[in-house]
Design a protein around this motif. Structure first.
Motif, PDB file in Angstrom:
ATOM      1  N   ASN B 184       0.816  -1.230   0.000  1.00 18.37           N
ATOM      2  CA  ASN B 184       0.000   0.000   0.000  1.00 18.37           C
ATOM      3  C   ASN B 184       0.849   1.280   0.000  1.00 18.37           C
ATOM      4  O   ASN B 184       0.410   2.322   0.489  1.00 18.37           O
ATOM      5  CB  ASN B 184      -0.943   0.028   1.204  1.00 18.37           C
ATOM      6  CG  ASN B 184      -2.140  -0.883   1.012  1.00 18.37           C
ATOM      7  OD1 ASN B 184      -2.036  -1.943   0.402  1.00 18.37           O
ATOM      8  ND2 ASN B 184      -3.293  -0.466   1.518  1.00 18.37           N
ATOM      9  N   ILE B 185       2.069   1.181  -0.524  1.00 17.06           N
ATOM     10  CA  ILE B 185       2.972   2.340  -0.464  1.00 17.06           C
ATOM     11  C   ILE B 185       2.488   3.460  -1.396  1.00 17.06           C
ATOM     12  O   ILE B 185       2.299   3.256  -2.590  1.00 17.06           O
ATOM     13  CB  ILE B 185       4.425   1.926  -0.818  1.00 17.06           C
ATOM     14  CG1 ILE B 185       4.992   1.053   0.301  1.00 17.06           C
ATOM     15  CG2 ILE B 185       5.304   3.157  -1.048  1.00 17.06           C
ATOM     16  CD1 ILE B 185       6.346   0.433  -0.003  1.00 17.06           C
ATOM     17  N   ALA B 186       2.286   4.642  -0.805  1.00 15.93           N
ATOM     18  CA  ALA B 186       1.855   5.810  -1.590  1.00 15.93           C
ATOM     19  C   ALA B 186       2.977   6.826  -1.712  1.00 15.93           C
ATOM     20  O   ALA B 186       2.954   7.697  -2.589  1.00 15.93           O
ATOM     21  CB  ALA B 186       0.650   6.466  -0.932  1.00 15.93           C
ATOM     22  N   GLY B 187       3.966   6.715  -0.818  1.00 16.53           N
ATOM     23  CA  GLY B 187       5.088   7.652  -0.872  1.00 16.53           C
ATOM     24  C   GLY B 187       6.268   7.111  -0.097  1.00 16.53           C
ATOM     25  O   GLY B 187       6.092   6.424   0.912  1.00 16.53           O
ATOM     26  N   ILE B 188       7.477   7.385  -0.594  1.00 21.71           N
ATOM     27  CA  ILE B 188       8.681   6.924   0.107  1.00 21.71           C
ATOM     28  C   ILE B 188       9.764   8.010   0.151  1.00 21.71           C
ATOM     29  O   ILE B 188       9.759   8.946  -0.646  1.00 21.71           O
ATOM     30  CB  ILE B 188       9.304   5.654  -0.525  1.00 21.71           C
ATOM     31  CG1 ILE B 188       9.548   5.866  -2.011  1.00 21.71           C
ATOM     32  CG2 ILE B 188       8.467   4.428  -0.284  1.00 21.71           C
ATOM     33  CD1 ILE B 188      10.478   4.816  -2.577  1.00 21.71           C
ATOM     34  N   LEU B 196      11.465  13.190  -0.881  1.00 21.10           N
ATOM     35  CA  LEU B 196      10.177  12.511  -0.734  1.00 21.10           C
ATOM     36  C   LEU B 196       9.503  12.386  -2.099  1.00 21.10           C
ATOM     37  O   LEU B 196       9.363  13.377  -2.819  1.00 21.10           O
ATOM     38  CB  LEU B 196       9.263  13.307   0.210  1.00 21.10           C
ATOM     39  CG  LEU B 196       7.772  12.933   0.221  1.00 21.10           C
ATOM     40  CD1 LEU B 196       7.556  11.523   0.776  1.00 21.10           C
ATOM     41  CD2 LEU B 196       6.958  13.938   1.038  1.00 21.10           C
ATOM     42  N   GLY B 197       9.106  11.172  -2.440  1.00 18.01           N
ATOM     43  CA  GLY B 197       8.299  10.973  -3.650  1.00 18.01           C
ATOM     44  C   GLY B 197       6.950  10.428  -3.229  1.00 18.01           C
ATOM     45  O   GLY B 197       6.890   9.513  -2.399  1.00 18.01           O
ATOM     46  N   MET B 198       5.859  11.010  -3.737  1.00 17.94           N
ATOM     47  CA  MET B 198       4.543  10.453  -3.412  1.00 17.94           C
ATOM     48  C   MET B 198       3.561  10.659  -4.561  1.00 17.94           C
ATOM     49  O   MET B 198       3.647  11.624  -5.313  1.00 17.94           O
ATOM     50  CB  MET B 198       3.996  11.035  -2.105  1.00 17.94           C
ATOM     51  CG  MET B 198       3.764  12.524  -2.079  1.00 17.94           C
ATOM     52  SD  MET B 198       2.986  12.940  -0.487  1.00 17.94           S
ATOM     53  CE  MET B 198       3.074  14.716  -0.516  1.00 17.94           C
ATOM     54  N   MET B 199       2.653   9.706  -4.720  1.00 21.91           N
ATOM     55  CA  MET B 199       1.649   9.806  -5.781  1.00 21.91           C
ATOM     56  C   MET B 199       0.564  10.826  -5.458  1.00 21.91           C
ATOM     57  O   MET B 199       0.114  11.542  -6.346  1.00 21.91           O
ATOM     58  CB  MET B 199       1.015   8.432  -6.084  1.00 21.91           C
ATOM     59  CG  MET B 199       1.926   7.440  -6.790  1.00 21.91           C
ATOM     60  SD  MET B 199       2.922   8.103  -8.143  1.00 21.91           S
ATOM     61  CE  MET B 199       1.669   8.470  -9.368  1.00 21.91           C
TER      62      MET B 199
END
Lengths: 80, 227
Positions: B184-188, B196-199
């Motif tokens: 369930n990763i939306a950002g890392i 930070l990268g996130m959808m």
């Protein structure tokens, strides 16, 4: 010299497009298909005339741009 | 606080991000992808959109554009770099954050509000956010986060998962996973948590006339953490 490259998804990476194509083929009556994996094909026309050098350059292109090695494999096809 | 938003050919959330950053006090500059130098910034944002028409792989072309070398250097020297949606896709292609973003599991473009649970607050992005769960907007076709088992182990060992898709109560389950993302990763984050990268798009939730204000919480908190 023209060099071709085929990029495919690694075995354990999910390929939803391949799956849908498989299902569609199934629906069309091609029932003996085990699996479909979708990939990419490139034709690179290079000024380099030396076979080995050209292949080495294309390999570098694959690693740096054409393929994402986390999910994809590349295969360089020997120029004729 | 100074910020820079990079515009690539095909970016389309760059001006929304500009509005959001300015609303919460950033002095923002728009930077063109073909520029070589990054203005002095406390935060660099790679915005959403369809850079280079998503050709080859989403974000792959943009990751090689001229400005990106400066962005990579900035990030490697500890600078704050945030990639949203296509910006996240660009970040994974540069290798600044691990993994890749595959086509959504059910092959649909998804455009809706989602809930995300903050997994880690020991970073400048989410430190001091009171809420555990935020409502953000997603709009993407390739947001299905994937990485190798070795990468996943490293990400989990370093607590690099920033946010996970969840329900409104923060329950992280398969049924609340919109796109098939691993865990369930939306950002890392990167290892140092300055990248930070996130959808999800926090810039789409900054006004009551939009569908919510959890983005306001995010940006207000972010600028305070940077001061």
């Amino acid at each position: 010299m023209k060099i071709s490259v085929i990029i495919t998804l690694k075995k354990d990476v999910l390929d939803p497009q391949g799956k849908v194509i498989h299902q569609t083929l199934d629906g069309m009556g091609f029932e003996d298909v085990n699996e479909v994996r979708q990939g990419k094909y490139f034709e690179i026309d290079t000024k380099e005339t030396d076979n080995d050098k050209a292949k080495a350059k294309v390999e570098e292109m694959c690693k740096k741009l054409l393929a994402n090695l986390v999910i994809e494999n590349y295969k360089i096809i020997d120029p004729k | 606080m100074k910020s820079s938003v990079i515009t690539f050919p095909g970016s389309n959330c760059d001006r929304d991000m500009d509005v959001a950053l300015k609303k919460f006090g950033f002095k923002n500059k728009m930077v063109w992808h073909a520029d070589a130098e990054l203005p002095k910034s406390d935060l660099v944002v790679l915005p959403g959109g369809f850079s280079y028409g998503d050709y080859l792989r989403c974000g792959s072309m943009a990751s090689k554009s001229k400005i990106m070398q400066s962005v990579i250097n900035f990030a490697n020297s500890g600078g704050m770099v945030m990639g949203i949606c296509n910006g996240f896709q660009i970040l994974v292609e540069t290798g600044l954050v691990p993994g890749v973003l595959l086509r959504n599991k059910y092959l649909e473009f998804i455009c809706k509000n989602v809930f995300v649970k903050i997994n880690d607050k020991k970073n400048k992005y989410f430190k001091n956010v009171d809420n555990e769960v935020l409502e953000f907007h997603i709009a993407h076709n390739e947001g299905n986060y994937f990485c190798t088992n070795d990468q996943l182990k490293e990400i989990e060992d370093n607590n690099q998962i920033a946010i996970n898709y969840c329900d409104e109560n923060g329950k992280i389950e398969d049924q609340f996973n919109p796109n098939g993302s691993l865990k369930n990763i939306a950002g890392i984050f990167n290892k140092k948590k300055n990248v930070l990268g996130m959808m999800p798009h926090p810039e789409r939730m900054i006004d009551t006339s939009l569908s919510g204000e959890d983005g306001s919480l995010f940006f207000k908190n972010l600028i305070n953490n940077l001061k």
